[in-house]
Design a protein around this motif. Structure first.
Motif, short mmCIF file in Angstrom:
data_model
loop_
_atom_site.label_atom_id
_atom_site.label_comp_id
_atom_site.label_asym_id
_atom_site.label_seq_id
_atom_site.Cartn_x
_atom_site.Cartn_y
_atom_site.Cartn_z
N LEU C 131 0.99 -1.07 0.05
CA LEU C 131 0.15 0.13 -0.32
C LEU C 131 1.01 0.96 0.07
N HIS C 132 2.19 0.85 0.60
CA HIS C 132 2.70 2.29 0.59
C HIS C 132 3.47 2.81 -0.66
N ALA C 133 3.70 1.37 -0.75
CA ALA C 133 3.95 1.14 -2.78
C ALA C 133 3.53 2.41 -2.99
N VAL C 134 1.94 2.13 -3.26
CA VAL C 134 1.23 2.59 -4.46
C VAL C 134 1.19 3.33 -4.20
N ARG C 155 -8.50 4.06 -3.84
CA ARG C 155 -9.43 2.49 -4.27
C ARG C 155 -8.82 2.17 -5.31
N GLN C 156 -8.60 2.43 -6.37
CA GLN C 156 -7.92 2.35 -7.61
C GLN C 156 -6.52 2.02 -7.11
N ARG C 157 -6.09 2.83 -6.00
CA ARG C 157 -4.61 2.08 -5.63
C ARG C 157 -3.97 0.81 -5.26
N ALA C 158 -5.55 0.86 -4.51
CA ALA C 158 -6.00 -0.78 -3.27
C ALA C 158 -5.62 -2.03 -4.62
N LEU C 159 -6.35 -1.58 -5.59
CA LEU C 159 -7.44 -2.59 -7.21
C LEU C 159 -5.63 -2.78 -7.28
N ILE C 160 -4.87 -1.65 -7.51
CA ILE C 160 -3.09 -2.08 -8.28
C ILE C 160 -2.75 -3.01 -7.24
N LEU C 192 1.23 3.35 -12.68
CA LEU C 192 1.71 2.78 -13.40
C LEU C 192 2.94 2.69 -14.81
N GLY C 193 3.38 4.40 -15.01
CA GLY C 193 4.30 4.36 -15.68
C GLY C 193 5.66 3.69 -15.09
N GLU C 194 5.67 3.68 -13.14
CA GLU C 194 6.65 3.65 -12.47
C GLU C 194 7.19 2.21 -12.58
N LEU C 195 5.79 1.44 -12.38
CA LEU C 195 5.24 -0.11 -12.39
C LEU C 195 6.31 -0.03 -13.85
N ARG C 196 5.94 -0.03 -14.99
CA ARG C 196 7.02 -0.44 -16.15
C ARG C 196 8.13 0.35 -16.16
N SER C 197 8.46 1.04 -15.61
CA SER C 197 10.51 1.18 -15.70
C SER C 197 10.71 0.00 -14.54
#
Lengths: 289, 316, 531
Positions: C131-134, C155-160, C192-197
């Motif tokens: 949760l911290h990471a998102v 909540r969208q962050r939680a879903l991710i 989402l961009g960070e996750l991709r990187s």
């Protein structure tokens, strides 16, 4: 049992356009056939059973089902099949009358509550709550205790006990419809309140309630026959289904058909009307898209 | 927040309990005035109606007990005052204190209805789960079963069960003997129609839950079908059924009238029927009030349970 | 280019014989973002679900592999391992995509329980870390809350977080920001961009070209179950080869000057400045307060003043909850202001008895976001229009006129709105609004629910009607691109107040309020600068 029937089906303002070209299911065909048969029995019993439902023939008492007596005979030798067919009229009439009484009362309470302002709404809601607190047959039984037994009382009593359920649904329906966007659109168009009530709110709110009432007729028949069975409604030898069952009870070990056959008629009627009502609900609901 | 939360709950409870008192008072008032609207001598109405052969002394006693010679307003206050101290009057047909009679029979009926409710719940849950898992044909069969079960009148089901299990198979007693064996048929009779009804409701909400986006999310997380059902769908399916349990309990009370009569089982239901047949108004009123109280309390309990099970309700 | 992580070749999915996906091929490499773009019914979501084995039964492909593993021959047990473990899925709107009855922490915990061997205590710590990471503030508290208790962005962050919990190599995001406000959308896109990187492959499903441009490396345009064009995002958007791609890009209104039709470039006669007439609808310091249970009263509209001139369009922008719709309802006389006045044609329209307001309502029309719910479900299109026109000898002629004005064939008259397409329904709604010959139409998010090409048609229609009948529009939208294209003047609303108001071109060129600047910065735009 009106209240829960809506709870499960999520009674919404249905878009009444049913699926175009949707073919009837087997269940729907069977339900319609059963109901047609019962209506026929009620309207023209002689067509299905030419005999005399009250004709006594002691020599033929307690005969098991046969080709001659498909449902057997009772303790006085009367043909049970003939009596079941001739009983349809009375049972159906009681069911219809009770539903009409309940629905009529509910329409008054429900519409008044939804339309006539806050104070009236509060009052009608409280009245309804009180009637609701005597669930099912209890209200009917209290009513009969005060007024006395009999077919007419039973009918009114059953009607009375279905009223609070219908009234509650009508009120929620009207409130839901009144809050919907198309009512607002009508206001924006500058239509008057009575016109909006008559053209949009009532038709949309009440249509599903009437569907529900067709489903309620079956249940009303079950209740009325319960009261007859308990000895508070129709009295033997009248060929009413509940009364016939009551009459057959002492002989259950000797002549099971006296109990089983009239009961099957009740179950078939109630199940068919429930099934049909539910499929109408499902079909109209599919339109919600 | 917890302090204000607790206060909110207490206030909610207080409002509901006040509502319950109002309902009971209204029922008593309604019966009081209905009796006086019925044409004829109210004393006679209380003692069995026009057909009864009440003695002159008995009538005189009732007139005195209920103050029937006094103005209606005074009679009403008298009746409500007695109700307030828990005096439900005397049953004329059984010549016994109504409250005592009810206290004697209350627990038997409560046991019967609670067992029936639990049985109905389990049956419905089983049927609903089975039906949503099965094939299209399975679903059709389940739905037909539910509709027929919900349509069966108690009195007929009781007779058929007696015929089957007592007369033919000889497995169970036809009348309710003391002990668990005597409870089986009455409980099943009461539970089956209710189970059919609850199953319809549960199956619909279970199917909705299984098709919802959160179920898709769970599957995409690697959850098995069983996991989706147990961790997610079952709770959603149970919600409407919990809300309905208050109503269900009410329908069981009135079902008990029939079932106790058919199985000759002592209880409130059978006493009520006898009281109605004898037009024993004090007893009818007493039982009606107690049943209404039980029903209202159960409704409050299910509403509370609803709020526990569905956090979305708590805010509003 | 390295070996692709996900490789799809000739994917076909059909439902009861009808092909939903009809021979689709694409690759996604680690650390790369591929976007599948298309309108509703193009088969993009079905494609995504079939990668998880969740699209139903009849899925075939030449090749469907993830990291060399053949996804066409996977047992149900192995699928469960892949779902969440190898491929994560983020759906639209976490309010319904997370179980509303369970705390979000439990949902994230489920993914860990299914795919890791962590003990429950370790999992609890990991949930907080995730949760911290998102970017969830106060993760310890939030983990115990349910989706309904969180804001849309949180909540969208939680879903991710629940989708990436088990560290999948591929993340499928199906319209992950569609239900979100612009500023929140920007944050989620950044995440989402960070996750991709960090090396996760991303398959983005979207209808929004601006979003796609911001996040993706490559894009595949889908239509009717096929990919009609694919390539590097910038290349495809700047130099579209396929006619459908061109139409999609043309349909995006942002950057297209006011008055220029989106879809028929032939009549690109840049419109002369419309003469703004006298003020027709005006709000003078209106406020509206809603009492709330267990909370302070909500000041939905706070001392708002605005003026709408005949024949012009006032765009009203703001994020959800900013009070736009309440303001519209005040102007329409559906809600009484607690203070202030609404004036229609210089006469008070608020705080007057409904009886005297009713005849003047004909001057005001309304068009809503969801036209279907604004029609009586029992009525056919004819009945709906007849209701608006009023019975009379002229009624049928007038209905024909209206249909003609909104470009609908007379065949729709006998149908119910339910059986019409979204664009047709909105045309019926516009026809109904036109029926009483109003001077003003209040449009509340009129194109938000429509596909972009249909949206373009409706916007063109509204512009045409404005010129033809001299209509004034109050145009409410959360979409800055749309508002810029349609408005003469713009009002920016936030927390019940209008923070900035002015000529559209000026507000967009040099926003004076800090909030407007933030709003402009965070909303992805598709200014390709080709004009």
């Amino acid at each position: 049992m009106t209240a829960p029937e809506t709870a499960g089906t999520g009674l919404r303002t249905a878009h009444l356009a049913s699926r175009p070209g949707a073919r009837p299911t087997v269940g729907e065909i069977i339900s319609v056939l059963i109901l047609l048969l019962i209506v026929l029995a009620a309207v023209a019993p002689r067509l299905l059973a030419p005999g005399d439902p009250l004709g006594i023939s002691p020599a033929d008492a307690f005969q098991a089902p046969s080709w001659q007596h498909p449902f057997g005979t009772d303790e006085s030798g009367r043909d049970v099949y003939t009596r079941v067919v001739h009983g349809a009229g009375e049972s159906l009439l009681i069911g219809l009358a009770a539903t009409a009484i309940g629905l009529g009362l509910a329409l008054v309470i429900g519409i008044l509550g939804a339309v006539a302002g806050r104070a009236v709404d509060f009052a009608t809601t409280r009245i309804n709550e009180v009637l609701f607190a005597l669930p099912g047959l209890l209200l009917a039984l209290v009513f009969i205790a005060i007024v006395g037994p009999g077919v007419a009382t039973t009918t009114v009593a059953v009607g009375l006990s279905t009223a609070p359920g219908y009234a509650r649904i009508i009120r929620t329906q009207i409130r839901a419809v009144r809050g919907s966007a198309y009512i607002e659109a009508a206001v924006v168009l500058g239509h008057s309140s009575p016109r909006i009530l008559g053209r949009h709110i009532l038709p949309n709110a009440l249509a599903p309630v009437f569907v529900l009432a067709t489903l309620g007729v079956g249940q009303a028949i079950v209740w009325a026959s319960s009261l007859s069975f308990l000895g508070l409604g129709a009295v033997p030898p009248a060929p009413e289904w509940g009364a016939m069952l009551a009459a057959g009870r002492p002989y259950i070990e000797l002549a099971w058909w006296m109990t089983v056959c009239p009961g099957l008629a009740i179950v078939a009627t109630a199940a068919a009307s429930t099934a049909l009502g539910r499929s109408i609900q499902a079909r109209t609901r599919q339109g919600d898209g | 927040m917890p302090v204000s939360g607790a206060r909110r709950v207490l206030r909610w409870l207080a409002v509901r309990l006040a509502g319950a008192v109002f309902v009971l008072w209204s029922i008593a008032t309604l019966i009081f005035f209905a009796l006086r609207l019925v044409p004829g001598d109210p004393a006679l109405a209380i003692l069995g109606g026009p057909g009864s052969q009440a003695s002159e002394e008995a009538l005189a006693l009732v007139r005195q007990e209920y103050g029937l010679d006094r103005p209606v307003s005074e009679q009403y206050l008298l009746a409500m005052g007695r109700l307030l101290v828990g005096d439900l009057g005397t049953s004329y047909s059984l010549r016994q204190d109504v409250l005592g009679l009810i206290a004697e029979q209350f627990w038997g009926t409560l046991l019967l209805t609670v067992l029936a409710l639990a049985t109905a719940w389990l049956l419905a849950l089983g049927l609903a789960t089975w039906a949503t898992r099965g094939s299209r044909a399975g679903r059709a069969v389940a739905s037909a079963l539910e509709i027929v079960a919900a349509a069966v009148p108690h009195f007929w089901l009781a007779s058929v069960l007696i015929l089957l299990f007592s007369t033919t198979l000889g497995m169970l007693p036809p009348v309710s003997v003391p002990g668990p064996l005597g409870l089986v048929l009455p409980v099943v009779t009461l539970a089956l129609p209710l189970a059919g009804f609850l199953a319809q409701v549960m199956r619909e909400s279970l199917a909705d839950a299984l098709e919802s986006p959160f179920a898709l999310s769970a599957r995409a997380r690697g959850e098995s079908e069983t996991g989706v059902r147990l961790r997610h769908a079952v709770r959603h399916a149970a919600l409407p059924a919990i809300s309905l349990s208050g109503w269900a309990f009410g329908s069981l009370i009135s079902g008990a009238v029939v079932v106790e009569t058919v199985f000759a089982r002592p209880g409130l239901g059978r006493s009520l029927l006898k009281a109605v047949t004898d037009r024993d108004i004090p007893l009818v009123t007493g039982i009606a009030l107690v049943s209404a109280l039980a029903f209202v309390l159960v409704t409050i309990a299910t509403d509370a349970l609803d709020r526990v099970a569905d956090p979305r309700l708590r805010g509003s | 280019m390295s070996e692709p992580l996900l490789s799809v070749e000739d994917l076909r999915v059909s439902f009861s014989g009808v092909a939903a996906v009809d021979g689709v091929s694409f690759d996604v490499a680690a650390g790369e973002c591929l976007a599948l773009v298309g309108e509703s019914g193009s088969g993009k979501s079905v494609t995504a679900r079939s990668l998880l084995g969740l699209a139903g039964s009849s899925v075939t492909a030449q090749r469907l592999s993830l990291g060399g593993r053949d996804l066409l021959r996977v047992s149900p047990r192995d699928w469960r391992e892949i779902r969440g473990g190898e491929i994560g899925l983020v759906l639209q709107d976490a309010l319904v995509s997370l179980d509303p009855l369970r705390p979000v922490g439990r949902e994230i915990d489920d993914a860990l329980r299914l795919h890791t061997t962590l003990k429950s205590g370790q999992r609890r710590e990991r949930v907080i870390e995730l949760l911290h990471a998102v970017g969830m503030p106060e993760p310890e508290t939030r983990a115990g809350q349910r989706a309904g208790e969180l804001s849309g962005g949180l909540r969208q962050r939680a879903l991710i977080a629940s989708a990436i919990a088990a560290g999948p190599r591929l993340l499928i995001a199906d319209e992950p920001t569609t239900a979100l406000d612009a500023t929140v959308q920007a944050q989620v896109l950044q995440l989402l961009g960070e996750l991709r990187s960090s090396g996760t492959a991303l398959l983005l499903i979207s209808h929004d070209l601006a979003v796609v441009r911001e996040v993706s490396d490559r894009v595949a345009v889908m239509r009717a179950g096929r990919i009609v064009e694919s390539g590097a995002t910038e290349e495809v958007l700047r130099n579209p080869q396929h006619e459908y791609t061109r139409e999609l890009i043309r349909s995006v209104p942002s950057g297209v000057p006011r008055g220029v039709p989106l879809l028929s470039p032939a009549s690109a006669s840049t419109d002369e400045r419309r003469t703004a007439g006298a003020v027709i609808l005006e709000a003078r310091g209106v406020s509206k307060v809603f009492p709330r249970r267990h909370a302070a009263p909500l000041l939905a509209v706070d001392d708002v003043s605005l003026r709408l001139a005949r024949g012009s369009t006032l765009g009203l922008v703001g994020e959800s909850g900013s009070g736009k719709t309440t303001l519209a309802r005040l102007l329409l006389g559906l809600e009484e202001p607690d203070s202030g006045t609404v004036l229609l044609d210089d006469e008070p329209f608020s705080d007057v008895p409904e009886r005297s307001r009713r005849p003047r309502r004909r001057m005001l029309g309304a068009v809503y976001q969801d036209p279907l719910s604004s029609f009586d479900p029992r009525h056919s299109v004819r009945r709906i229009l007849l209701d608006a026109v009023g019975k009379g000898a002229e009624a049928d002629r007038r209905i024909a006129e209206l249909l003609d004005a909104v470009g609908l064939p007379s065949a729709v008259l006998l149908r119910r709105p339910l059986h019409l397409s979204g664009g047709q329904r909105q045309r019926v709604a516009i026809a109904r609004a036109l029926a009483p010959r109003p001077a003003v139409i209040v449009c509340d998010e009129p194109v938000s629910a429509l596909d972009v090409s249909v949206q373009a048609q409706v916007l063109d229609l509204l512009d045409e009607l404005q010129r033809e009948f001299g209509l004034a529009y109050l145009f409410i939208s959360h979409d800055l691109g749309v508002v810029q294209h349609v408005s003469d003047r713009i009002a920016v609303m936030r927390a019940g107040r209008i923070v900035e108001e002015g000529e559209a071109s000026e507000v967009f060129a040099s926003p004076s309020h800090e909030y407007t600047r933030r709003l402009l910065a965070s909303s992805p735009r598709l200014d390709l600068g080709t004009e």
